[in-house]
Design an enzyme around this catalytic site. Sequence first.
Site, PDB file in Angstrom:
ATOM      1  N   ASP A  10      -6.023  -2.941 -10.669  1.00 24.53           N
ATOM      2  CA  ASP A  10      -4.814  -2.682  -9.880  1.00 24.53           C
ATOM      3  C   ASP A  10      -3.731  -2.235 -10.849  1.00 24.53           C
ATOM      4  OD1 ASP A  10      -2.980  -2.752  -7.666  1.00 24.53           O
ATOM      5  OD2 ASP A  10      -2.172  -4.604  -8.483  1.00 24.53           O
ATOM      6  N   SER A  11      -2.609  -1.770 -10.298  1.00 24.88           N
ATOM      7  CA  SER A  11      -1.488  -1.409 -11.148  1.00 24.88           C
ATOM      8  C   SER A  11      -0.859  -2.638 -11.799  1.00 24.88           C
ATOM      9  CB  SER A  11      -0.424  -0.681 -10.315  1.00 24.88           C
ATOM     10  OG  SER A  11      -0.019  -1.519  -9.252  1.00 24.88           O
ATOM     11  N   CYS A  73      -6.300  -1.718  -5.267  1.00 24.67           N
ATOM     12  CA  CYS A  73      -4.975  -1.104  -5.248  1.00 24.67           C
ATOM     13  C   CYS A  73      -4.958  -0.088  -4.108  1.00 24.67           C
ATOM     14  CB  CYS A  73      -4.731  -0.395  -6.585  1.00 24.67           C
ATOM     15  SG  CYS A  73      -3.192   0.555  -6.629  1.00 24.67           S
ATOM     16  N   GLU A 152       6.090  -8.496  -8.719  1.00 25.81           N
ATOM     17  CA  GLU A 152       5.837  -8.537 -10.164  1.00 25.81           C
ATOM     18  C   GLU A 152       6.834  -9.462 -10.869  1.00 25.81           C
ATOM     19  OE1 GLU A 152       3.410  -6.912 -12.207  1.00 25.81           O
ATOM     20  OE2 GLU A 152       2.372  -6.372 -10.358  1.00 25.81           O
ATOM     21  N   CYS A 186      -0.987  -2.578   0.799  1.00 24.38           N
ATOM     22  CA  CYS A 186      -0.834  -2.614  -0.661  1.00 24.38           C
ATOM     23  C   CYS A 186      -1.268  -4.012  -1.072  1.00 24.38           C
ATOM     24  CB  CYS A 186       0.630  -2.361  -1.011  1.00 24.38           C
ATOM     25  SG  CYS A 186       1.061  -2.797  -2.708  1.00 24.38           S
ATOM     26  N   HIS A 188      -0.427  -5.880  -3.360  1.00 30.31           N
ATOM     27  CA  HIS A 188       0.629  -6.817  -3.752  1.00 30.31           C
ATOM     28  C   HIS A 188       1.161  -7.596  -2.537  1.00 30.31           C
ATOM     29  CE1 HIS A 188       0.845  -4.731  -7.607  1.00 30.31           C
ATOM     30  NE2 HIS A 188       1.773  -5.564  -8.022  1.00 30.31           N
TER      31      HIS A 188
HETATM   32  N1  DGL Z   1      -1.186  -3.019  -5.574  1.00 31.33           N
HETATM   33  C1  DGL Z   1      -0.799  -1.629  -5.517  1.00 31.33           C
HETATM   34  C2  DGL Z   1      -1.181  -1.068  -4.170  1.00 31.33           C
HETATM   35  O1  DGL Z   1      -2.026  -1.682  -3.536  1.00 31.33           O
HETATM   36  C3  DGL Z   1       0.635  -1.550  -5.894  1.00 31.33           C
HETATM   37  C4  DGL Z   1       1.109  -0.182  -6.028  1.00 31.33           C
HETATM   38  C5  DGL Z   1       2.169   0.051  -7.026  1.00 31.33           C
HETATM   39  O2  DGL Z   1       1.924  -0.197  -8.185  1.00 31.33           O
HETATM   40  O3  DGL Z   1       3.193   0.564  -6.599  1.00 31.33           O
HETATM   41  O4  DGL Z   1      -0.733  -0.058  -3.710  1.00 31.33           O
END
Ligand code: DGL
Length: 270
Positions: A10-11, A73, A152, A186, A188
């Site tokens: 993931d990011s 992600c 975050e 998302c 997150h």
């Molecule tokens: N968890 C990522 C997603 O599902 C986050 C995206 C991001 O880094 O903006 O889109």
Amino acid sequence: MDKRPIGVFDSGLGGLSCVRELEQRMPGESIIYFGDTGRVPYGSRSREIITRYARQDAAFLRTFDLKALVIACGTVSTTAIDTLQREHDIPVVGVVEPSAKQAAALTRNGRIGLIATKASIATGAYERAIHALSPHVTIFSAACPLFVPLVENGRTRPGDIVIETVAADYLAPLKRSGVDVLVLGCTHYPLLREVIANYMGPEVRLVDSGAEVAHSVGQWLAEHDRLSDGEQGHYRWFVSDCVQGFQDMASRFLGRTVTEPVELVDIEQY
Ligand code: DGL
């Protein structure tokens, strides 16, 4: 039977919503996680940059002998899954199809809400996947660009005035439109589940993209006789920045102390 680990990326921290589910459902599976904490967020970037980052993330994880690669992600799943599936010779699974399936199955009134990053909403990938299953449902979507940086930074708890205010602002139009299912598109966002559920009310079912991809990987492994027969899997954690912060947040989100070391990766090398 296949004891090789599953690669998950993931990011940043969002993919932990998928890991949590994998860990609970399949404790015998080993996982190698990469969170691109040095370059998060992805969701406000261009398709070209997201694709470049995704290719690097996958290339790093492929330095391990994996049995599957999970794109935990939404932004990468909506933007670059075709590229990764073309370039890798192991199963590459994203969050869109499993979440769409669950949303289509859960709705009773045919009104589905979708929240995701700007980049994900712009692709229309979730809408296409849901409409392919249920052509007559109406989808109401909203980008929530402030959610990722707030997660975050640990602003996830009900009662936190900042997250509650931001959530109310993003979610009000969806609530007014009478959706009975809301896709947390998302990974997150499941970390904000309580805040979102409190605002939307008990009649709105939430679809957790992280959990859905974990279910779908579990099913695939079982069907293909690729589950591990080990009792307890091994975990390795990699990030591109903020090692200590990751360990603390991961412990919170996984509901256990993350004792394994978190290792730093120079992701630009891949
Ligand atoms: N968890 C990522 C997603 O599902 C986050 C995206 C991001 O880094 O903006 O889109």
